[in-house]
Design a protein around this motif. Sequence first.
Motif, PDB file in Angstrom:
ATOM      1  N   PHE A  30     -66.299  -5.749  86.512  1.00 56.73           N
ATOM      2  CA  PHE A  30     -64.861  -5.722  86.296  1.00 56.73           C
ATOM      3  C   PHE A  30     -64.162  -6.078  87.608  1.00 56.73           C
ATOM      4  CE2 PHE A  30     -66.479  -2.640  83.119  1.00 56.73           C
ATOM      5  CZ  PHE A  30     -66.081  -3.322  81.975  1.00 56.73           C
ATOM      6  N   VAL A  31     -63.262  -7.043  87.544  1.00 56.66           N
ATOM      7  CA  VAL A  31     -62.541  -7.506  88.727  1.00 56.66           C
ATOM      8  C   VAL A  31     -61.160  -6.865  88.791  1.00 56.66           C
ATOM      9  CG1 VAL A  31     -61.663  -9.533  89.955  1.00 56.66           C
ATOM     10  CG2 VAL A  31     -63.806  -9.690  88.647  1.00 56.66           C
ATOM     11  N   VAL A  32     -60.424  -6.907  87.690  1.00 52.20           N
ATOM     12  CA  VAL A  32     -59.118  -6.266  87.566  1.00 52.20           C
ATOM     13  C   VAL A  32     -59.060  -5.625  86.183  1.00 52.20           C
ATOM     14  CG1 VAL A  32     -56.612  -6.546  87.665  1.00 52.20           C
ATOM     15  CG2 VAL A  32     -58.066  -8.068  89.010  1.00 52.20           C
ATOM     16  N   VAL A  33     -58.527  -4.413  86.085  1.00 49.42           N
ATOM     17  CA  VAL A  33     -58.427  -3.738  84.793  1.00 49.42           C
ATOM     18  C   VAL A  33     -57.032  -3.166  84.600  1.00 49.42           C
ATOM     19  CG1 VAL A  33     -60.885  -3.148  84.686  1.00 49.42           C
ATOM     20  CG2 VAL A  33     -59.281  -1.521  85.704  1.00 49.42           C
ATOM     21  N   ASP A  34     -56.648  -3.036  83.339  1.00 47.85           N
ATOM     22  CA  ASP A  34     -55.438  -2.331  82.939  1.00 47.85           C
ATOM     23  C   ASP A  34     -55.864  -1.380  81.827  1.00 47.85           C
ATOM     24  OD1 ASP A  34     -52.213  -2.529  83.072  1.00 47.85           O
ATOM     25  OD2 ASP A  34     -52.855  -2.131  81.019  1.00 47.85           O
ATOM     26  N   ILE A  35     -55.641  -0.096  81.987  1.00 53.06           N
ATOM     27  CA  ILE A  35     -56.209   0.920  81.101  1.00 53.06           C
ATOM     28  C   ILE A  35     -55.116   1.753  80.459  1.00 53.06           C
ATOM     29  CG2 ILE A  35     -57.700   2.975  81.008  1.00 53.06           C
ATOM     30  CD1 ILE A  35     -59.192   1.793  83.456  1.00 53.06           C
ATOM     31  N   GLY A  36     -55.218   1.952  79.146  1.00 53.70           N
ATOM     32  CA  GLY A  36     -54.382   2.942  78.492  1.00 53.70           C
ATOM     33  C   GLY A  36     -53.281   2.419  77.599  1.00 53.70           C
ATOM     34  N   ALA A  37     -53.226   1.107  77.337  1.00 55.30           N
ATOM     35  CA  ALA A  37     -52.202   0.583  76.432  1.00 55.30           C
ATOM     36  C   ALA A  37     -52.462   1.083  75.012  1.00 55.30           C
ATOM     37  CB  ALA A  37     -52.192  -0.941  76.464  1.00 55.30           C
ATOM     38  N   TYR A  38     -51.401   1.162  74.212  1.00 56.96           N
ATOM     39  CA  TYR A  38     -51.528   1.595  72.830  1.00 56.96           C
ATOM     40  C   TYR A  38     -52.412   0.624  72.046  1.00 56.96           C
ATOM     41  CZ  TYR A  38     -47.456   4.579  73.809  1.00 56.96           C
ATOM     42  OH  TYR A  38     -46.596   5.507  74.336  1.00 56.96           O
ATOM     43  N   GLY A  39     -53.217   1.174  71.144  1.00 58.57           N
ATOM     44  CA  GLY A  39     -54.071   0.334  70.316  1.00 58.57           C
ATOM     45  C   GLY A  39     -53.313  -0.624  69.431  1.00 58.57           C
ATOM     46  N   SER A  40     -52.075  -0.316  69.097  1.00 60.03           N
ATOM     47  CA  SER A  40     -51.287  -1.194  68.224  1.00 60.03           C
ATOM     48  C   SER A  40     -50.763  -2.425  68.955  1.00 60.03           C
ATOM     49  CB  SER A  40     -50.105  -0.421  67.632  1.00 60.03           C
ATOM     50  OG  SER A  40     -49.235   0.044  68.665  1.00 60.03           O
ATOM     51  N   SER A  41     -50.866  -2.452  70.279  1.00 57.11           N
ATOM     52  CA  SER A  41     -50.319  -3.567  71.055  1.00 57.11           C
ATOM     53  C   SER A  41     -51.269  -4.752  71.058  1.00 57.11           C
ATOM     54  CB  SER A  41     -50.052  -3.133  72.494  1.00 57.11           C
ATOM     55  OG  SER A  41     -49.116  -2.076  72.543  1.00 57.11           O
ATOM     56  N   ALA A  42     -50.728  -5.955  70.946  1.00 57.54           N
ATOM     57  CA  ALA A  42     -51.525  -7.176  71.021  1.00 57.54           C
ATOM     58  C   ALA A  42     -51.938  -7.435  72.468  1.00 57.54           C
ATOM     59  CB  ALA A  42     -50.725  -8.361  70.488  1.00 57.54           C
ATOM     60  N   ASP A  43     -53.082  -8.124  72.634  1.00 56.99           N
ATOM     61  CA  ASP A  43     -53.564  -8.432  73.978  1.00 56.99           C
ATOM     62  C   ASP A  43     -52.527  -9.188  74.800  1.00 56.99           C
ATOM     63  OD1 ASP A  43     -55.964  -7.196  73.539  1.00 56.99           O
ATOM     64  OD2 ASP A  43     -57.152  -9.022  73.332  1.00 56.99           O
ATOM     65  N   ALA A  44     -51.832 -10.137  74.154  1.00 59.65           N
ATOM     66  CA  ALA A  44     -50.828 -10.916  74.882  1.00 59.65           C
ATOM     67  C   ALA A  44     -49.717 -10.027  75.415  1.00 59.65           C
ATOM     68  CB  ALA A  44     -50.249 -11.999  73.970  1.00 59.65           C
ATOM     69  N   ARG A  45     -49.290  -9.065  74.607  1.00 58.89           N
ATOM     70  CA  ARG A  45     -48.221  -8.155  75.027  1.00 58.89           C
ATOM     71  C   ARG A  45     -48.710  -7.236  76.154  1.00 58.89           C
ATOM     72  NH1 ARG A  45     -47.441  -5.722  70.469  1.00 58.89           N
ATOM     73  NH2 ARG A  45     -46.153  -7.415  69.661  1.00 58.89           N
ATOM     74  N   ILE A  46     -49.937  -6.744  76.015  1.00 55.50           N
ATOM     75  CA  ILE A  46     -50.501  -5.878  77.057  1.00 55.50           C
ATOM     76  C   ILE A  46     -50.601  -6.642  78.372  1.00 55.50           C
ATOM     77  CG2 ILE A  46     -52.543  -4.585  77.774  1.00 55.50           C
ATOM     78  CD1 ILE A  46     -53.095  -4.113  74.765  1.00 55.50           C
ATOM     79  N   PHE A  47     -51.069  -7.888  78.298  1.00 53.45           N
ATOM     80  CA  PHE A  47     -51.216  -8.678  79.513  1.00 53.45           C
ATOM     81  C   PHE A  47     -49.867  -8.936  80.171  1.00 53.45           C
ATOM     82  CE2 PHE A  47     -51.495 -12.872  81.612  1.00 53.45           C
ATOM     83  CZ  PHE A  47     -52.376 -12.517  82.633  1.00 53.45           C
TER      84      PHE A  47
END
Length: 283
Positions: free
Chosen positions: A92-109
């Motif tokens: 793993f180089v960079v991580v983002d942890i804890g977004a809601y499961g209902s969120s799309a990957d694009a929105r999380i990013f």
Amino acid sequence: MGTSTIAGIVRATFATIWLRLRVSMLPQPTRQQWLQIAHGFLDRAQFPNCIGALVGKHIRAKKPPNSGPRFYNYKQYFSVVLLALVDTNYRFVVVDIGAYGSSADARIFRASRMSRWLERNQLDIPQPAPLPGSAGPPAPFVIVGDEGFALSPHLMRPFPRRGLDDKRRPFNYRLSRARLFVECAFGILSRKWRVFLSAIQLAPENVNTVIKACVVLHNFIRMYEATQVEDALAFPAQDQGEPSQLGRAGSAGLRVSELFCDYFASPAGSFPFPCRQASRGEN
């Protein structure tokens, strides 16, 4: 010893693991390290100027009380999301942890620190460089993702499967090979830390603490104890990705995609089909 006491000890241990190992096992890469990552993708996936494969992993969790549909994902279970950028050593180089499961990957990013760092040129990513053996214009260093992400000059996604021509098909194939490394990393993570094989029976903030600890322990093991046999056994089936929730691709991102398409279709960038399997840890 009471259950609540044991639970407190476990939470404190996970938190300490993250605090002690985060700086050494998950540092922000330097320009030289980005170049090393790019060399790995060129050597093992034949995708030049690639600095990581990106995807969001849904981590099963119990339904938090009074949470409504926020944690309920498109796969129809409750989860939090581990968004991860991975190199060809499955680290793993960079991580983002804890977004809601209902969120799309694009929105999380878009909401992640990773995206902000990219937009502000704060990741020390190398300047665009010519593709190997090409006399064409320099190409930016890019991240590869699946259909769930929005196309941009720094993030490549596949072209739609329908209507692929002879120029875009090699691009999709090469991108898919590069993206397999992040799928494999999640397979290794789940095989090693079996807590991820079923719903984690903790509150969301404690689920995040578990994920953080496992991420840095995963990188520690990849650095000191990883084996190619283990990598091959842990390799998962390809995920088709989440349903696309995107608008039109940006024109700048399309220009970069077409630059790679032209290169892969050229004598300098062509590679025979089928290629060697990136999943088997070959050098």
